[in-house]
Design a protein around this motif. Structure first.
Motif, PDB file in Angstrom:
ATOM      1  N   ILE A   1       0.773  -1.157  -0.192  1.00 51.17           N
ATOM      2  CA  ILE A   1       0.171  -0.133  -0.193  1.00 51.17           C
ATOM      3  C   ILE A   1       1.517   1.044  -0.078  1.00 51.17           C
ATOM      4  N   THR A   2       0.426   2.252  -0.956  1.00 53.02           N
ATOM      5  CA  THR A   2       1.824   2.926  -1.219  1.00 53.02           C
ATOM      6  C   THR A   2       1.812   3.861  -0.050  1.00 53.02           C
ATOM      7  N   ASN A   3       2.386   4.395   0.550  1.00 46.43           N
ATOM      8  CA  ASN A   3       1.998   5.631   2.073  1.00 46.43           C
ATOM      9  C   ASN A   3       1.900   5.141   3.581  1.00 46.43           C
ATOM     10  N   SER A   4       1.578   4.215   2.929  1.00 44.21           N
ATOM     11  CA  SER A   4       1.201   3.738   4.437  1.00 44.21           C
ATOM     12  C   SER A   4       2.776   2.629   5.118  1.00 44.21           C
ATOM     13  N   ILE A   5       2.294   3.372   6.471  1.00 45.02           N
ATOM     14  CA  ILE A   5       3.163   2.384   7.559  1.00 45.02           C
ATOM     15  C   ILE A   5       2.898   1.604   8.334  1.00 45.02           C
ATOM     16  N   ASP A   6       3.563   0.753   8.663  1.00 43.61           N
ATOM     17  CA  ASP A   6       3.306  -0.735   9.644  1.00 43.61           C
ATOM     18  C   ASP A   6       4.513   0.264  11.225  1.00 43.61           C
ATOM     19  N   PHE A   7       3.682   0.220  12.581  1.00 44.01           N
ATOM     20  CA  PHE A   7       4.159   1.351  13.477  1.00 44.01           C
ATOM     21  C   PHE A   7       4.261  -0.715  14.782  1.00 44.01           C
ATOM     22  N   PHE A   8       5.171  -0.764  15.311  1.00 47.52           N
ATOM     23  CA  PHE A   8       5.517  -1.785  16.269  1.00 47.52           C
ATOM     24  C   PHE A   8       5.994  -0.800  17.127  1.00 47.52           C
ATOM     25  N   ASP A   9       4.826  -1.104  18.733  1.00 43.19           N
ATOM     26  CA  ASP A   9       5.418  -0.938  19.883  1.00 43.19           C
ATOM     27  C   ASP A   9       6.456  -1.977  20.802  1.00 43.19           C
ATOM     28  N   ALA A  10       7.816  -1.124  20.471  1.00 44.60           N
ATOM     29  CA  ALA A  10       8.395  -1.908  21.244  1.00 44.60           C
ATOM     30  C   ALA A  10       9.482  -1.836  22.745  1.00 44.60           C
ATOM     31  N   SER A  11       8.178  -0.938  23.457  1.00 44.10           N
ATOM     32  CA  SER A  11       7.663  -0.424  24.922  1.00 44.10           C
ATOM     33  C   SER A  11       8.217  -1.568  26.098  1.00 44.10           C
TER      34      SER A  11
ATOM     35  N   GLY B   1       1.597  12.982  13.157  1.00 40.01           N
ATOM     36  CA  GLY B   1       2.474  13.809  13.078  1.00 40.01           C
ATOM     37  C   GLY B   1       1.474  14.520  11.511  1.00 40.01           C
ATOM     38  N   ASP B   2       0.140  13.932  11.458  1.00 33.86           N
ATOM     39  CA  ASP B   2      -0.805  14.660   9.981  1.00 33.86           C
ATOM     40  C   ASP B   2      -2.492  15.245  10.713  1.00 33.86           C
ATOM     41  N   GLY B   3      -2.804  14.991  11.367  1.00 32.16           N
ATOM     42  CA  GLY B   3      -3.870  14.978  12.590  1.00 32.16           C
ATOM     43  C   GLY B   3      -4.524  13.740  12.961  1.00 32.16           C
ATOM     44  N   SER B   4      -4.154  12.192  12.569  1.00 32.93           N
ATOM     45  CA  SER B   4      -4.343  11.254  12.759  1.00 32.93           C
ATOM     46  C   SER B   4      -3.467  11.174  14.243  1.00 32.93           C
ATOM     47  N   THR B   5      -4.628   9.920  14.985  1.00 30.56           N
ATOM     48  CA  THR B   5      -4.556   9.571  15.998  1.00 30.56           C
ATOM     49  C   THR B   5      -5.225   8.127  16.346  1.00 30.56           C
TER      50      THR B   5
ATOM     51  N   THR C   1      -4.296   1.821  18.884  1.00 30.19           N
ATOM     52  CA  THR C   1      -4.502   0.415  19.462  1.00 30.19           C
ATOM     53  C   THR C   1      -2.755   0.339  20.066  1.00 30.19           C
ATOM     54  N   GLN C   2      -2.408  -0.936  20.358  1.00 32.79           N
ATOM     55  CA  GLN C   2      -0.375  -0.982  20.535  1.00 32.79           C
ATOM     56  C   GLN C   2       0.141  -1.136  19.185  1.00 32.79           C
ATOM     57  N   ASN C   3       0.301  -1.528  17.990  1.00 35.68           N
ATOM     58  CA  ASN C   3       0.594  -1.648  16.451  1.00 35.68           C
ATOM     59  C   ASN C   3      -0.124  -1.455  15.690  1.00 35.68           C
ATOM     60  N   PRO C   4      -0.427  -0.094  15.665  1.00 35.19           N
ATOM     61  CA  PRO C   4      -1.776   0.577  14.660  1.00 35.19           C
ATOM     62  C   PRO C   4      -0.668   0.202  13.037  1.00 35.19           C
ATOM     63  N   SER C   5      -0.905   0.537  11.717  1.00 30.69           N
ATOM     64  CA  SER C   5      -0.710   0.746  10.556  1.00 30.69           C
ATOM     65  C   SER C   5      -1.185   2.221  10.440  1.00 30.69           C
ATOM     66  N   HIS C   6      -1.079   2.959   9.532  1.00 31.54           N
ATOM     67  CA  HIS C   6      -1.829   4.225   9.109  1.00 31.54           C
ATOM     68  C   HIS C   6      -1.462   5.304   7.995  1.00 31.54           C
ATOM     69  N   ASN C   7      -2.265   4.967   7.144  1.00 36.94           N
ATOM     70  CA  ASN C   7      -2.104   5.496   5.370  1.00 36.94           C
ATOM     71  C   ASN C   7      -2.084   6.853   5.443  1.00 36.94           C
ATOM     72  N   TYR C   8      -0.759   7.541   4.505  1.00 32.13           N
ATOM     73  CA  TYR C   8      -0.790   9.219   5.033  1.00 32.13           C
ATOM     74  C   TYR C   8      -1.241   9.436   3.291  1.00 32.13           C
ATOM     75  N   ALA C   9      -1.777  10.738   3.488  1.00 32.43           N
ATOM     76  CA  ALA C   9      -2.119  11.725   2.302  1.00 32.43           C
ATOM     77  C   ALA C   9      -0.869  11.871   1.589  1.00 32.43           C
TER      78      ALA C   9
END
Length: 309
Positions: free
Chosen positions: A204-214, A226-230, A233-241
């Protein structure tokens, strides 16, 4: 939150001048009209030279932080919108503009939150930073050793090592809230520390998978992409515009602790335009921590700052 055991940054950047600067900007609503009396905050990620402050916009929607000491780590300028969502802009060292466009309905609630960071030279000195939402106008801190403060972001010196129950009570004309954490002062092992890494989605273009390593078993996660979205969940994925650099923040909380970490994330094809991307992983066993460089871009030099001097 509890005392951090360490804060580490890999620096793969050019040396920048360290002179005082002015960071300013405007806050407007979704129609472009100025927003007056909006609280704006600033902080850096430099554990060796921490800096934080806050101010309010004027009638023209403008704000300004004067005589800000430059930092090679840059600054995060942030405010909260009408839904109390965290809105942030990353400002690199020796630049100085951060503008916001936010919704403007008047929130009637507030939520207390704070983080604490030990002084790098004296572990008995703790710097407290208010992260409360709802635009409180008064703060009452109780440091757990019989002392108190009414400052928004106080610094407190404890007499000895140990654990202390710290409470913050905030209030305004519309609300009151409080929160308490047990912090560990001196040579004590923290029970949680925020960390995360991210991987671009190959499908998926411009999509990032985030992984909690705390570490420390947090039970809640608050992500700001950082784009107004929040996300919570512990390990979200986010699609940037759009492609570009974004300041991503993770706030974790658990039993008697909380912690915050911010990283710059590049979104897009062709790799980070700066030519490299710093990253690392860590493994904690008691007081011993093993760090592994995971940076990209074939760096040839590494500077590690372990946050303990």
């Amino acid at each position: 939150m509890i005392k951090k055991l360490l804060s580490l940054t890999i620096l793969i950047i050019a040396t920048l001048g360290l002179s005082a600067q002015t960071i300013s900007g405007t806050v407007t609503d979704l129609n472009g009209a100025a927003i007056a009396n909006q609280q704006v905050h600033i902080m850096n990620n430099d554990s060796m030279n921490p800096y934080s402050s806050s101010t309010y916009t004027t009638g023209s929607g403008a704000y300004s932080f004067a005589n800000v000491p430059s930092s090679s780590m840059g600054f995060m300028v942030y405010t909260y919108d009408c839904q109390q969502n965290f809105q942030s802009v990353y400002v690199a060292s020796n630049t100085g503009t951060a503008n916001f466009t936010i919704c403007t309905s008047n929130p009637t609630g507030c939520s207390a939150m704070f983080i604490d960071n030990p002084d790098t030279l004296n572990p008995l000195v703790i710097n407290f930073m208010d992260l409360s939402t709802g635009n409180p106008t008064s703060w009452a801190w109780f440091f757990g050793d019989g002392t108190a403060s009414s400052m928004q972001n106080p610094t407190h010196t404890y007499a000895s090592n140990g654990s202390y129950s710290v409470s913050l009570v905030i209030s305004s004309a519309l609300c009151t809230d409080s929160i308490s954490f047990t912090i560990y002062v001196g040579n004590n092992i923290p029970s949680c520390m925020a960390a995360f890494y991210y991987v671009p989605d190959s499908n998926i273009t411009n999509s990032i998978d985030f992984f909690d390593a705390s570490v420390g078993g947090p039970t809640s996660w608050s992500w700001d992409f950082g784009d107004g979205s929040t996300a919570s969940t512990q390990n979200p994925s986010h699609n940037y515009a759009t492609q570009g650099m974004y300041t991503v923040t993770l706030l974790i909380a658990g039993t008697n602790c909380s912690d915050l970490i911010t990283q710059m994330v590049y979104v897009g094809t062709g790799g980070n335009p700066s030519g490299c991307q710093s990253s690392f992983s860590l493994s904690v066993q008691g007081l011993n921590t093993t760090f592994t460089d995971a940076s990209t871009g074939a760096p040839t030099g590494w500077t590690w700052n372990f946050g303990d001097g």
